[in-house]
Every structure is written in structure tokens, then in C-alpha cells.
Design a protein around this motif. Structure first.
Motif, PDB file in Angstrom:
ATOM      1  N   ARG A  66      24.547  33.617  35.029  1.00 49.73           N
ATOM      2  CA  ARG A  66      25.418  33.052  36.057  1.00 49.73           C
ATOM      3  C   ARG A  66      26.558  32.249  35.431  1.00 49.73           C
ATOM      4  N   THR A  67      26.260  31.508  34.381  1.00 47.09           N
ATOM      5  CA  THR A  67      27.302  30.739  33.694  1.00 47.09           C
ATOM      6  C   THR A  67      28.361  31.660  33.111  1.00 47.09           C
ATOM      7  N   HIS A  88      35.190  40.870  44.552  1.00 46.79           N
ATOM      8  CA  HIS A  88      35.995  39.649  44.550  1.00 46.79           C
ATOM      9  C   HIS A  88      37.438  39.906  44.156  1.00 46.79           C
ATOM     10  N   THR A 138      32.100  40.743  40.985  1.00 44.91           N
ATOM     11  CA  THR A 138      33.482  40.685  40.515  1.00 44.91           C
ATOM     12  C   THR A 138      34.339  41.842  41.009  1.00 44.91           C
ATOM     13  N   ARG A 183      24.221  40.279  41.219  1.00 46.27           N
ATOM     14  CA  ARG A 183      25.263  40.121  42.238  1.00 46.27           C
ATOM     15  C   ARG A 183      24.739  40.309  43.655  1.00 46.27           C
ATOM     16  N   ASN A 190      28.987  34.768  34.065  1.00 45.07           N
ATOM     17  CA  ASN A 190      29.637  35.427  35.195  1.00 45.07           C
ATOM     18  C   ASN A 190      30.776  34.572  35.763  1.00 45.07           C
ATOM     19  N   HIS A 191      30.522  33.300  36.002  1.00 40.26           N
ATOM     20  CA  HIS A 191      31.541  32.413  36.582  1.00 40.26           C
ATOM     21  C   HIS A 191      32.657  32.116  35.579  1.00 40.26           C
ATOM     22  N   ASP A 205      34.833  35.283  35.222  1.00 40.78           N
ATOM     23  CA  ASP A 205      35.519  35.558  36.483  1.00 40.78           C
ATOM     24  C   ASP A 205      36.734  34.659  36.672  1.00 40.78           C
ATOM     25  N   SER A 206      36.753  33.520  36.033  1.00 41.74           N
ATOM     26  CA  SER A 206      37.891  32.600  36.173  1.00 41.74           C
ATOM     27  C   SER A 206      39.130  33.099  35.431  1.00 41.74           C
ATOM     28  N   PHE A 244      25.719  34.340  42.176  1.00 38.74           N
ATOM     29  CA  PHE A 244      26.539  35.202  41.329  1.00 38.74           C
ATOM     30  C   PHE A 244      27.748  35.730  42.093  1.00 38.74           C
ATOM     31  N   ILE A 245      28.776  36.098  41.351  1.00 33.34           N
ATOM     32  CA  ILE A 245      29.995  36.658  41.928  1.00 33.34           C
ATOM     33  C   ILE A 245      30.004  38.163  41.685  1.00 33.34           C
TER      34      ILE A 245
END
Length: 276
Positions: free
Chosen positions: A91-92, A174, A171, A161, A94-95, A98-99, A168-169
Motif C-alpha cells: 500500500r505504501t 484512477h 491506478t 486494488r 502503491n500510494h 501513484d503520486s 489501495f488505489i
């Protein structure tokens, strides 16, 4: 002594090989031995085999019942197990990735396309430059995929996801990027709960190991090693797999190479490059 009586006592004489063939030619060992001996493959047969095999893989994978409740339970168990092992960083990652929009969009396209393109490219390269090793390497790939299909059936697993409380994102959704059968408008055409084992890892490891062992240029070998490494980062960053899905893919590949070694008597890279 070499008289006829001695030959009778020693056993029946072997059938002489056909004219022009050495005594140890596979044809002298019988049809069974010939099947287990690497041969230069026929192009039309290989194209047909690969096309039918990939179609069969897609049909069988998507025909596996989508056991959503059990798949989500299994995802929770995997997630908790990774926490207990101290490796639950998906999760870390993933985020964080994604940024960075350009990076995650690139990874989305990577996930959707290279999985198939690179595998086919390596098969073509093997066929053209390593025909004696091609059949064994292809068997390893097919066996890896076959055992993975069993995994999809016996252990349905939701990707990170799709965990409702996982944070979770997704992606692809998104960022509105195209291409994956696992998200967006194409999701209804693909089994969403076939995440274990990860064939993105199984296939990319097969490609990477094959290139690293058989390619001559150093830069090419390094790219071979880099490919599954980047693929691992991509499947985690896009929240399509857990770390343990990747472990499952590696185990499937081990089975595939083991079967190829058992059938042909050696790992693909140890066989002769060209078969006469």
C-alpha cells in the motif's frame, strides 16, 4: 572376441542406424526417445501451438468461477500474513508511485502490454537463434502456465486494488489509462479473482532467466535480469498483486523448468544451440 557366438551371448545385435545417421541418432532410440530429443521446430506448428495455447489459457483462466467472497477472504489472509512477516509494504508503494502521474501511467501501460509482447519476442529469438533449446524452454513456459491455471482454480484471490477496506488505489481507473483486462470497461471480460500466482512474474522471470543465460552481450543480460525486477515493482505499484503472488509465480516457474529438465535431461540453456 568378436565372433557371432559372442554377440549372441552378449545380447541381440542392435538395429543398424539408417544410412547417413550416426549410431547415437535419436531415431535409433525409438519414437519415444525422439519425442524427448530437442529438434528444430516447424514454424507453422509453433505459431499455431502458441496461438491455441494462449487462447486456451485465456479461456480457462476466465472460466474459473469468480468466487468473490472466498477471494476476498484469501486476500485478507495474505495481507495479514504479510503483516506478520513484516513485508506488507504494497500500500505504501502503491500510494507513493501513484503520486507521480507520468510514472504510474507508464507502469499502467507496461502492465497491460509488455507481459505478452516480451514473452513472444523471447520465443521468436529462441526459435531463430537457439532452435535446439527452443522446445525445452517452451515446455518450461507452458508448464509454468498450466500449473498456474490450477492455482487460479483452487485458490481464488482478489488483487489488493479490489479489497474494499484495503486502502489501495486502482491506478488504471484512477488515471483513466487504457489496456488492462483487469480494470475499467474490460473488467467484465476477465476473471478478477485470479491473482495467485502472478503470471506477470512467472513469465517475466522466464524471459529474464532465458536472456541472462543465453544472450551474449553483457548489456542484454543485464536487461534480462532487470525485466522481472521492474515487473515486480510494477505489479506492486499498480496494486494488481501482493508480494506473495510473485512468490507463487516463481514457484510455478520452478516447476516448469523442473519438468523441462526431467523431459529433456537438462535445463534449456545446457542443451545444444542447434540440432542437426
Amino acid at each position: 572376441m568378436g565372433d557371432a557366438n559372442t554377440r549372441i551371448l552378449d545380447g541381440p545385435p542392435t538395429t543398424p542406424p539408417p544410412k547417413g545417421e550416426p549410431a547415437d541418432h535419436p531415431a535409433t532410440e525409438g519414437r519415444w526417445a525422439r519425442l524427448r530429443s530437442p529438434r528444430t521446430p516447424r514454424l507453422w506448428f509453433e505459431i499455431l501451438l502458441i496461438a491455441v495455447s494462449y487462447w486456451t489459457y485465456s479461456v480457462v483462466r476466465n472460466a474459473v468461477p469468480e468466487q468473490k467472497i472466498q477471494a476476498l477472504k484469501n486476500a485478507d489472509w495474505i495481507w495479514q500474513t504479510e503483516h506478520s512477516l513484516g513485508i506488507a509494504v504494497e500500500r505504501t508503494v502503491n500510494h507513493a508511485v501513484d503520486s507521480v502521474t507520468w510514472l504510474i501511467v507508464t507502469m499502467n501501460y507496461y502492465y497491460a502490454t509488455l507481459h505478452f509482447i516480451v514473452t513472444i519476442a523471447v520465443l521468436v529469438w529462441l526459435y531463430r537463434w537457439h532452435p535446439g533449446r527452443y522446445a525445452a524452454a517452451r515446455l518450461a513456459l507452458f508448464a509454468t502456465t498450466g500449473i498456474a491455471l490450477i492455482g487460479y482454480y483452487v485458490y481464488p484471490l482478489a488483487p489488493p486494488r479490489l479489497m474494499p477496506d484495503g486502502g489501495f488505489i486502482d491506478t488504471l481507473v484512477h488515471h483513466g489509462t487504457w489496456g488492462s483486462m483487469a480494470s475499467g470497461n474490460l473488467a467484465s471480460m476477465s476473471n478478477q479473482y485470479a491473482a495467485m500466482p502472478s503470471m506477470h512474474i512467472g513469465w517475466s522471470l522466464w524471459c529474464g532467466i532465458t536472456i541472462a543465460l543465453l544472450a551474449k552481450p553483457l548489456w542484454c543480460r543485464l536487461l534480462g535480469l532487470l525485466y522481472p525486477t521492474v515487473t515486480l515493482l510494477v505489479i506492486i505499484s499498480t496494486a494488481n498483486h501482493f508480494w506473495l503472488d510473485a512468490v507463487g509465480g516463481a514457484l510455478c516457474l520452478s516447476f516448469g523448468f523442473g519438468l523441462a529438465c526431467l523431459w529433456y535431461g537438462a535445463l534449456p540453456h545446457r542443451l545444444a544451440t542447434v540440432v542437426a
